[in-house]
Scaffold this motif. Structure first.
Motif, PDB file in Angstrom:
ATOM      1  N   ILE A   1       0.851  -1.187   0.000  1.00 65.46           N
ATOM      2  CA  ILE A   1       0.000   0.000   0.000  1.00 65.46           C
ATOM      3  C   ILE A   1       0.888   1.239   0.000  1.00 65.46           C
ATOM      4  O   ILE A   1       1.827   1.356   0.791  1.00 65.46           O
ATOM      5  CB  ILE A   1      -0.968   0.015   1.208  1.00 65.46           C
ATOM      6  CG1 ILE A   1      -1.937   1.201   1.094  1.00 65.46           C
ATOM      7  CG2 ILE A   1      -0.238   0.011   2.536  1.00 65.46           C
ATOM      8  CD1 ILE A   1      -3.113   1.118   2.043  1.00 65.46           C
ATOM      9  N   GLN A   2       0.610   2.161  -0.906  1.00 65.21           N
ATOM     10  CA  GLN A   2       1.428   3.356  -1.064  1.00 65.21           C
ATOM     11  C   GLN A   2       1.107   4.390   0.018  1.00 65.21           C
ATOM     12  O   GLN A   2       0.011   4.416   0.574  1.00 65.21           O
ATOM     13  CB  GLN A   2       1.195   3.985  -2.441  1.00 65.21           C
ATOM     14  CG  GLN A   2       1.673   3.150  -3.607  1.00 65.21           C
ATOM     15  CD  GLN A   2       1.430   3.835  -4.951  1.00 65.21           C
ATOM     16  OE1 GLN A   2       0.980   4.985  -4.998  1.00 65.21           O
ATOM     17  NE2 GLN A   2       1.726   3.143  -6.022  1.00 65.21           N
ATOM     18  N   GLN A   3       2.076   5.237   0.288  1.00 69.27           N
ATOM     19  CA  GLN A   3       1.892   6.327   1.236  1.00 69.27           C
ATOM     20  C   GLN A   3       0.708   7.195   0.807  1.00 69.27           C
ATOM     21  O   GLN A   3       0.622   7.634  -0.335  1.00 69.27           O
ATOM     22  CB  GLN A   3       3.166   7.188   1.294  1.00 69.27           C
ATOM     23  CG  GLN A   3       3.131   8.312   2.296  1.00 69.27           C
ATOM     24  CD  GLN A   3       3.396   7.825   3.708  1.00 69.27           C
ATOM     25  OE1 GLN A   3       4.035   6.787   3.887  1.00 69.27           O
ATOM     26  NE2 GLN A   3       2.920   8.550   4.695  1.00 69.27           N
ATOM     27  N   GLY A   4      -0.232   7.412   1.723  1.00 71.33           N
ATOM     28  CA  GLY A   4      -1.356   8.291   1.433  1.00 71.33           C
ATOM     29  C   GLY A   4      -2.409   7.712   0.519  1.00 71.33           C
ATOM     30  O   GLY A   4      -3.236   8.458  -0.005  1.00 71.33           O
ATOM     31  N   ALA A   5      -2.403   6.386   0.312  1.00 70.54           N
ATOM     32  CA  ALA A   5      -3.388   5.774  -0.588  1.00 70.54           C
ATOM     33  C   ALA A   5      -4.820   5.916  -0.078  1.00 70.54           C
ATOM     34  O   ALA A   5      -5.771   5.806  -0.853  1.00 70.54           O
ATOM     35  CB  ALA A   5      -3.059   4.302  -0.809  1.00 70.54           C
ATOM     36  N   LEU A   6      -4.961   6.134   1.230  1.00 70.39           N
ATOM     37  CA  LEU A   6      -6.254   6.471   1.810  1.00 70.39           C
ATOM     38  C   LEU A   6      -5.994   7.238   3.091  1.00 70.39           C
ATOM     39  O   LEU A   6      -4.858   7.301   3.576  1.00 70.39           O
ATOM     40  CB  LEU A   6      -7.115   5.233   2.062  1.00 70.39           C
ATOM     41  CG  LEU A   6      -6.995   4.487   3.399  1.00 70.39           C
ATOM     42  CD1 LEU A   6      -8.142   3.510   3.553  1.00 70.39           C
ATOM     43  CD2 LEU A   6      -5.673   3.772   3.513  1.00 70.39           C
ATOM     44  N   VAL A   7      -7.044   7.855   3.644  1.00 69.69           N
ATOM     45  CA  VAL A   7      -6.880   8.678   4.843  1.00 69.69           C
ATOM     46  C   VAL A   7      -7.831   8.213   5.945  1.00 69.69           C
ATOM     47  O   VAL A   7      -8.828   7.540   5.681  1.00 69.69           O
ATOM     48  CB  VAL A   7      -7.129  10.173   4.542  1.00 69.69           C
ATOM     49  CG1 VAL A   7      -6.150  10.682   3.508  1.00 69.69           C
ATOM     50  CG2 VAL A   7      -8.563  10.401   4.076  1.00 69.69           C
ATOM     51  N   ASP A   8      -7.484   8.620   7.181  1.00 66.59           N
ATOM     52  CA  ASP A   8      -8.378   8.321   8.300  1.00 66.59           C
ATOM     53  C   ASP A   8      -9.415   9.431   8.417  1.00 66.59           C
ATOM     54  O   ASP A   8      -9.512  10.316   7.561  1.00 66.59           O
ATOM     55  CB  ASP A   8      -7.583   8.123   9.592  1.00 66.59           C
ATOM     56  CG  ASP A   8      -6.843   9.382  10.046  1.00 66.59           C
ATOM     57  OD1 ASP A   8      -7.114  10.481   9.515  1.00 66.59           O
ATOM     58  OD2 ASP A   8      -5.986   9.274  10.939  1.00 66.59           O
ATOM     59  N   MET A   9     -10.183   9.430   9.477  1.00 64.23           N
ATOM     60  CA  MET A   9     -11.278  10.378   9.608  1.00 64.23           C
ATOM     61  C   MET A   9     -10.793  11.797   9.880  1.00 64.23           C
ATOM     62  O   MET A   9     -11.570  12.757   9.785  1.00 64.23           O
ATOM     63  CB  MET A   9     -12.234   9.918  10.716  1.00 64.23           C
ATOM     64  CG  MET A   9     -12.805   8.521  10.480  1.00 64.23           C
ATOM     65  SD  MET A   9     -13.551   8.345   8.835  1.00 64.23           S
ATOM     66  CE  MET A   9     -14.930   9.458   8.987  1.00 64.23           C
ATOM     67  N   ALA A  10      -9.499  11.943  10.190  1.00 63.98           N
ATOM     68  CA  ALA A  10      -8.929  13.268  10.401  1.00 63.98           C
ATOM     69  C   ALA A  10      -8.127  13.728   9.194  1.00 63.98           C
ATOM     70  O   ALA A  10      -7.520  14.805   9.220  1.00 63.98           O
ATOM     71  CB  ALA A  10      -8.052  13.270  11.657  1.00 63.98           C
TER      72      ALA A  10
END
Length: 202
Positions: free
Chosen positions: A121-130
């Motif tokens: 999984i690449q850096q920043g491929a998805l984000v958390d709720m913040a």
């Protein structure tokens, strides 16, 4: 308190405002992956709730080992592309699309067993709720189910001038395994005149 007096109620409209607030700045990390090639489902587990809709499909690569191995990056393009189930959850579910599934099976040495199933999984491929981006990582899947679904003939084309039959299947097949005598052409859907192939060139 120390002599067992219960605390007083704090009710609206007297609710207290926070004095100091520190926003979540800890990036999510992937904890596990599970791949079911029969159901064509990839499950990713994170250490906290993430926004699945933020996932960049192209930020996920399946590979045969931690490094220097056969690898394939998922794509949101093509016919019936891979898609993520929208959710706010520590668990992200990805349905593998037709293009991705067929390419993965065509490679032949990746995602054929637990030992050949790694998720990158690449850096920043998805984000958390913040809004914090996921940390890049490569992990071995903790669960793997192989493809046990038999391929199905979807359609075929017949060119009598070129003496050629083109068979279209529901998934990638190993062409070298074709058994010509198992192919029979009939004049009607229920039978009629028929001819069974005896051989040919692929």
């Amino acid at each position: 308190d120390m002599v067992a007096n219960p605390s007083q109620d704090v009710l609206s409209p007297s609710a207290l405002n926070v004095i100091n607030f520190t926003a979540d700045s800890t990036p999510p990390t992937i904890e596990y992956a599970e791949l079911d090639m029969s159901a064509r489902i990839l499950v990713l587990g994170f250490h906290e709730t993430v926004n699945a809709t933020s996932l960049l499909i192209g930020g996920i690569t399946l590979q045969a080992a931690v490094a220097n191995s056969t690898a394939y990056t998922l794509t949101a393009a093509g016919n019936n592309p891979s898609r993520v189930v929208p959710a706010y959850s520590p668990v992200v579910v990805i349905f593998l699309g037709e293009t991705d599934f067929n390419e993965l099976t065509r490679l032949n040495d990746v995602v054929i067993s637990l030992n050949s199933t790694y998720v990158n999984i690449q850096q920043g491929a998805l984000v958390d709720m913040a809004g914090n981006g996921v940390v890049a990582a490569v992990i071995n899947a903790r669960a793997f189910i192989p493809d046990t679904v038999r391929p199905r003939l979807v359609s075929f084309d017949l060119d009598m001038n070129a003496l050629q039959i083109t068979l279209n299947f529901s998934e990638t097949v190993r062409v070298s395994t074709i058994d010509f005598p198992s192919l029979t052409l009939t004049s009607t859907a229920t039978g009629g005149l028929s001819y069974t192939l005896t051989g040919g060139d692929i």
